[in-house]
Structure formats: C-alpha cells, structure tokens
Design an enzyme around this catalytic site. Sequence first.
Site, short mmCIF file in Angstrom:
data_model
loop_
_atom_site.label_atom_id
_atom_site.label_comp_id
_atom_site.label_asym_id
_atom_site.label_seq_id
_atom_site.Cartn_x
_atom_site.Cartn_y
_atom_site.Cartn_z
CD GLU A 148 -2.86 -1.37 2.28
OE1 GLU A 148 -2.83 -0.52 3.19
OE2 GLU A 148 -3.62 -2.36 2.29
CD GLU A 256 -4.39 -7.98 1.19
OE1 GLU A 256 -5.30 -7.41 1.85
OE2 GLU A 256 -3.20 -7.62 1.23
#
Length: 338
Positions: A148, A256
């Site tokens: 991220e 994910e």
Amino acid sequence: MKKILLALSVLVLAFALTSCEKETIASRASKKGLDIGTAFGSDIFNPEDQERIKEFSNILVAENFMKCANLRPNAKFWNWSDIDHAIEFAQANNIQMKFHTMFWHQQNSSFVSNISTKEDALAFMDDHIKTIMEHLKGKIKVYDVVNEMFEEDGSFRQSKWYNLIGEEYLAHALTVARSCDPDAKLYLNEYNNECVGYPKADAMFNFVKKLKESGVPIDGIGMQLHLSTDLPFNPDAIRANCRRYADIGIEISFSEVDVRLPASKFNDEAEVKKQEEIYTTLLDIALTEPNVKSFIVWGMYDRTNWVPATFGGYGNACIYDMEYNKKPVYNALFEKLK
C-alpha cells in the site's frame, strides 16, 4: 502372457486408486497451474481448520503473523515461533507460502516510530529484509516487499519510509531483497489498483513500468480486490490491467480477495448471486490471463473476517458462513475450476 496380465492389473489398480482420490479446489487449481489459497491466523493450528485449509489451498499467506508489530515486537526480539510452525504445516502438505509484508504504513512496532533520519531508516530496512530472508530462504515463494504505497489520487503515500527516504525506498527494498534470495519472487501489493483508468491503478502501473525499465528487480504486483456488491465491478478494466502488466513482463496476484455485502441484504438472493458472480468472474480472469499466478482469499470464514470491524454495516464477505459451512460461492469456485 501372465506378465502382461499382471502389468495390466497393476495399471488398472493404479488408475482406480487415482480416480478415487477426492478432488478439491486445491487439486483442481494445481492441475491448471494456478496458486489458490487463503490468508490464515491462529486457525492454522486447529485440526479442523487445517483440513479446510488443505482442501482449499496450495498457497498460504499470514494475515498478521509476518507484519512488523507481530514479527518484531521490539528492536532485539524476533517472534519466529508461529511462522515456523505454519511453514512446517505447509511443507508437510505440499503447500507454498507467501510472505506478507515487509514494509507497511500500519502495524509497525513502537520502536519504529523512533527512526528519524534517512540513514537510520535505510539501516532498519536493510536489517529487516536481511534477517527475514536469511531465516526463511528457500521456504517462501513470494514476498510482498512493500504494501500500500499509493494514495487514491495516484500520489505516493506519506509513509515513514517515503518521508525519510523518498520514492527511492521502494527500489532500495526490492534490490536488497533480490540480493538476499535471488530465487524468490518480489511483489508490491496494493488495493483499488485493479482497474485501468483509475488514478491509483494507472500511477502504480506507470511506476512499476519505470522500475522495470530501470533494471530494478520486481517480479509482480498484488491486486488486493476487497470488493463490495453495491460498488461498480468492471471485469473488462481488470482484464485490461492484467494484460498491460503482461506486456511488460510483470506477474499478478489476486492477493486478498473478498466480496462484502451490505448487512441489509445478507438474505437477498440477488445480492448473494451477485457476490458469487464477482468471485467466479475474478477466478475466470485468473485462469485465462497467463500472468495472473495466484488467487488468494483474505480468510475463509465470515465469523472471523475483518470486514465488519472495518466497514460498518457490511459483512458476509467470505466463502464459509458464520457456522463454518461452505456457502454456494465455494461450490461455484469448485465448479469453475473444472
């Protein structure tokens, strides 16, 4: 003649035994060359959960065990116990392991906040990478080196590493990681980066392309794919994004995956069907785009899933229900893998 009949009997018996083996999502995915699996927590140490994991997974990733706050709670102590036991289970069952994650702006140990100079930040990064990869060398297939790193508008996230080191921290981490284990795959992982035309997705592609052209060692990227049935879903834009990464030689992990529902529609047949269609469409993309190497769900169970605590008013995002029963979406994934 007797020898021929005996040989034929052995072949028939071998075929019969093979045909009687239970087909699973994991076995079907393996035959198609796709890594499929789940994030795990303490459930990996429970015998019942282990059986479910083995049925679904040929690759595993720790939800939290490998993040800095858990792995390295203080500057001197490394908590390897849970990771080592999880790897023992995986190896005993011919399951690959993915590392998640070396560097993230969240879940850092408290001592990390004391790092205040570029030199100290680089020294910490080098030590963190080398210690992890020396301990786990040969046991990890893929590393999420950084997690991220972008904002929604495509700018770099103002993390500690970016603020102290600059954009170069990403290339530095990848380069050091490659020197530690040349055989491991090195990935950058991100959310909301799956669709061509979205600022974060385009910024990440352009940055990865620049890394590749500069000779920085990067093998792939993760598209987290935390999706919702009440938000737009554009499989064509996802497929187009996969293909532009393929054009520059970059692998992709659907890393994910979960698909949450609004709480008001948990029992809405149309909404449940939409969830199933999103899951199976993503799996179809993973099976038909050669550079998509893995399809990993972010936990299998609605009861223990992270979504309700993070997205108020949403849940039921997983492939097992609150009573640990397989949901129709599980069976739909199984059928898609035929």
